[in-house]
Design a protein around this motif. Structure first.
Motif, PDB file in Angstrom:
ATOM      1  N   GLY A  33      50.184  54.501 132.165  1.00  0.00           N
ATOM      2  CA  GLY A  33      49.959  55.589 133.109  1.00  0.00           C
ATOM      3  C   GLY A  33      50.088  56.925 132.420  1.00  0.00           C
ATOM      4  O   GLY A  33      50.532  57.008 131.273  1.00  0.00           O
ATOM      5  N   LEU A  34      49.714  57.974 133.128  1.00  0.00           N
ATOM      6  CA  LEU A  34      49.771  59.328 132.569  1.00  0.00           C
ATOM      7  C   LEU A  34      50.942  60.141 133.115  1.00  0.00           C
ATOM      8  O   LEU A  34      51.361  61.114 132.500  1.00  0.00           O
ATOM      9  N   VAL A  35      51.467  59.741 134.277  1.00  0.00           N
ATOM     10  CA  VAL A  35      52.538  60.475 134.942  1.00  0.00           C
ATOM     11  C   VAL A  35      53.709  59.534 135.213  1.00  0.00           C
ATOM     12  O   VAL A  35      53.489  58.400 135.640  1.00  0.00           O
ATOM     13  N   PRO A  36      54.957  59.962 134.945  1.00  0.00           N
ATOM     14  CA  PRO A  36      55.349  61.306 134.506  1.00  0.00           C
ATOM     15  C   PRO A  36      55.003  61.623 133.052  1.00  0.00           C
ATOM     16  O   PRO A  36      54.978  62.775 132.655  1.00  0.00           O
ATOM     17  N   SER A  37      54.728  60.569 132.267  1.00  0.00           N
ATOM     18  CA  SER A  37      54.312  60.753 130.876  1.00  0.00           C
ATOM     19  C   SER A  37      53.634  59.471 130.423  1.00  0.00           C
ATOM     20  O   SER A  37      53.884  58.398 130.974  1.00  0.00           O
TER      21      SER A  37
ATOM     22  N   ASP B 126      53.193  67.272 130.518  1.00  0.00           N
ATOM     23  CA  ASP B 126      51.872  67.679 130.975  1.00  0.00           C
ATOM     24  C   ASP B 126      50.806  66.770 130.375  1.00  0.00           C
ATOM     25  O   ASP B 126      50.930  66.300 129.236  1.00  0.00           O
ATOM     26  N   THR B 127      49.751  66.520 131.147  1.00  0.00           N
ATOM     27  CA  THR B 127      48.650  65.673 130.692  1.00  0.00           C
ATOM     28  C   THR B 127      47.596  66.517 129.978  1.00  0.00           C
ATOM     29  O   THR B 127      47.006  67.416 130.576  1.00  0.00           O
ATOM     30  N   HIS B 128      47.372  66.239 128.701  1.00  0.00           N
ATOM     31  CA  HIS B 128      46.359  66.948 127.924  1.00  0.00           C
ATOM     32  C   HIS B 128      45.206  66.046 127.497  1.00  0.00           C
ATOM     33  O   HIS B 128      44.142  66.525 127.123  1.00  0.00           O
ATOM     34  N   VAL B 129      45.409  64.732 127.579  1.00  0.00           N
ATOM     35  CA  VAL B 129      44.416  63.794 127.073  1.00  0.00           C
ATOM     36  C   VAL B 129      43.207  63.683 127.997  1.00  0.00           C
ATOM     37  O   VAL B 129      43.324  63.817 129.219  1.00  0.00           O
ATOM     38  N   ILE B 130      42.042  63.462 127.401  1.00  0.00           N
ATOM     39  CA  ILE B 130      40.811  63.196 128.140  1.00  0.00           C
ATOM     40  C   ILE B 130      40.426  61.749 127.852  1.00  0.00           C
ATOM     41  O   ILE B 130      40.085  61.404 126.719  1.00  0.00           O
ATOM     42  N   VAL B 131      40.487  60.906 128.861  1.00  0.00           N
ATOM     43  CA  VAL B 131      40.221  59.478 128.694  1.00  0.00           C
ATOM     44  C   VAL B 131      38.743  59.213 128.953  1.00  0.00           C
ATOM     45  O   VAL B 131      38.228  59.557 130.020  1.00  0.00           O
ATOM     46  N   PRO B 132      38.033  58.620 128.002  1.00  0.00           N
ATOM     47  CA  PRO B 132      36.597  58.378 128.200  1.00  0.00           C
ATOM     48  C   PRO B 132      36.332  57.325 129.267  1.00  0.00           C
ATOM     49  O   PRO B 132      37.147  56.438 129.494  1.00  0.00           O
ATOM     50  N   ALA B 133      35.180  57.430 129.908  1.00  0.00           N
ATOM     51  CA  ALA B 133      34.796  56.448 130.925  1.00  0.00           C
ATOM     52  C   ALA B 133      34.552  55.088 130.287  1.00  0.00           C
ATOM     53  O   ALA B 133      34.798  54.044 130.891  1.00  0.00           O
ATOM     54  N   SER B 134      34.065  55.091 129.053  1.00  0.00           N
ATOM     55  CA  SER B 134      33.807  53.853 128.311  1.00  0.00           C
ATOM     56  C   SER B 134      34.643  53.872 127.035  1.00  0.00           C
ATOM     57  O   SER B 134      34.506  54.776 126.210  1.00  0.00           O
TER      58      SER B 134
ATOM     59  N   ASN C 296      46.002  47.547 138.514  1.00  0.00           N
ATOM     60  CA  ASN C 296      46.995  48.618 138.484  1.00  0.00           C
ATOM     61  C   ASN C 296      47.005  49.371 137.151  1.00  0.00           C
ATOM     62  O   ASN C 296      47.647  50.418 137.037  1.00  0.00           O
ATOM     63  N   LYS C 297      46.295  48.843 136.160  1.00  0.00           N
ATOM     64  CA  LYS C 297      46.207  49.539 134.868  1.00  0.00           C
ATOM     65  C   LYS C 297      45.317  50.777 134.952  1.00  0.00           C
ATOM     66  O   LYS C 297      45.355  51.623 134.058  1.00  0.00           O
ATOM     67  N   THR C 298      44.518  50.870 136.017  1.00  0.00           N
ATOM     68  CA  THR C 298      43.703  52.057 136.214  1.00  0.00           C
ATOM     69  C   THR C 298      44.615  53.222 136.572  1.00  0.00           C
ATOM     70  O   THR C 298      45.473  53.099 137.458  1.00  0.00           O
ATOM     71  N   PHE C 299      44.452  54.356 135.896  1.00  0.00           N
ATOM     72  CA  PHE C 299      45.328  55.504 136.116  1.00  0.00           C
ATOM     73  C   PHE C 299      45.179  56.030 137.540  1.00  0.00           C
ATOM     74  O   PHE C 299      44.068  56.225 138.033  1.00  0.00           O
ATOM     75  N   LYS C 300      46.309  56.296 138.169  1.00  0.00           N
ATOM     76  CA  LYS C 300      46.324  56.786 139.544  1.00  0.00           C
ATOM     77  C   LYS C 300      46.275  58.306 139.612  1.00  0.00           C
ATOM     78  O   LYS C 300      46.155  58.879 140.695  1.00  0.00           O
ATOM     79  N   THR C 301      46.391  58.962 138.480  1.00  0.00           N
ATOM     80  CA  THR C 301      46.338  60.420 138.428  1.00  0.00           C
ATOM     81  C   THR C 301      45.237  60.838 137.462  1.00  0.00           C
ATOM     82  O   THR C 301      44.861  60.077 136.563  1.00  0.00           O
ATOM     83  N   PRO C 302      44.691  62.040 137.616  1.00  0.00           N
ATOM     84  CA  PRO C 302      43.585  62.467 136.750  1.00  0.00           C
ATOM     85  C   PRO C 302      44.027  62.782 135.334  1.00  0.00           C
ATOM     86  O   PRO C 302      45.179  63.133 135.088  1.00  0.00           O
ATOM     87  N   ASP C 303      43.091  62.650 134.399  1.00  0.00           N
ATOM     88  CA  ASP C 303      43.365  63.080 133.034  1.00  0.00           C
ATOM     89  C   ASP C 303      43.152  64.594 132.971  1.00  0.00           C
ATOM     90  O   ASP C 303      42.957  65.253 133.998  1.00  0.00           O
ATOM     91  N   ALA C 304      43.190  65.153 131.772  1.00  0.00           N
ATOM     92  CA  ALA C 304      43.114  66.609 131.634  1.00  0.00           C
ATOM     93  C   ALA C 304      41.766  67.178 132.061  1.00  0.00           C
ATOM     94  O   ALA C 304      41.656  68.364 132.359  1.00  0.00           O
TER      95      ALA C 304
END
Length: 212
Positions: free
Chosen positions: A116-120, A17-25, A78-86
């Motif tokens: 990436g954040l998914v699957p982990s 499960d994704t729990h992290v909050i990635v800052p915009a900056s 492609n380093k930009t996450f394709k799925t949302p953070d928490a």
């Protein structure tokens, strides 16, 4: 050297499960020998210098060097996450350009970050062969891992069960890549499984988030 294509994810990474909050900056990082700043599309030319080499591609999946700078640009995007953070935020990234702290030209010599954040969440890294064996990758990985654990989290609800697993950060490397294996072991990662991929043995490493 380490890469993280979808094929590797499908073969070795567990779900988390994704729990992290990635800052915009993302803040810049300074270490003893390095300067790390967020990776930019303008860094493609510097990364292409080594991603176009066969001796670098030999440790990646697939083992094909970048054929043109546009391919390197696509890899950066492609380093930009394709799925949302928490928090539900999209379009975030946590990858850094690696620069020698003593270089007045500030030339990018590598990159390290979360693929990436998914699957982990998984960490990936690469550096120009001219800088192999200097300890720079271990230093960069240590700094990025530390920064990753310090990000805010949407903590799950407390559970009554005992021995609930802590959040982990993963990495997958070619078992024959002794240097890359040592980088992870030096940073506290431990082997959790092995799998076969294209004639190579892929080793999955994991590192638990430190107790709060």
């Amino acid at each position: 050297m380490k890469s993280d294509p979808q094929a590797v994810k499908d073969v070795v990474y567990p779900c988390q499960d994704t729990h992290v909050i990635v800052p915009a900056s993302v803040d810049r990082i300074r270490t003893k020998n390095l300067y790390l700043r967020p990776l930019e599309i303008g860094d493609a030319a510097a990364l292409y210098e080594f991603r176009s080499r066969q001796d670098v591609a030999d440790w990646l999946w697939p083992k094909v060097p970048h054929q043109n700078i546009q391919e390197t640009e696509a890899n950066i995007l492609n380093k930009t996450f394709k799925t949302p953070d928490a928090s539900g935020a999209l379009g975030r990234q946590f990858t850094f350009a690696v620069i020698s702290a003593t270089d007045p030209t500030q030339k990018v010599i590598g990159a390290v970050g979360i693929n990436g954040l998914v699957p982990s969440p998984s960490i990936g890294y690469g550096i120009h062969p001219d800088f192999w064996g200097k300890g720079y990758v271990s230093e960069a990985v240590a700094a990025v891992v530390d920064a990753w654990w310090k990000l805010s989290r949407e903590e799950p609800e407390p559970r009554m069960e005992l021995n609930v697993e802590r959040e982990k950060l993963f990495a997958a490397v070619n078992k024959a890549n002794v240097g890359s294996v040592k980088v992870l072991q030096k940073n506290g990662f431990e082997i959790v499984s092995e799998a076969s991929l294209g004639g190579d043995t892929v080793v999955l490493f994991a590192l638990e988030r430190p107790a709060r």
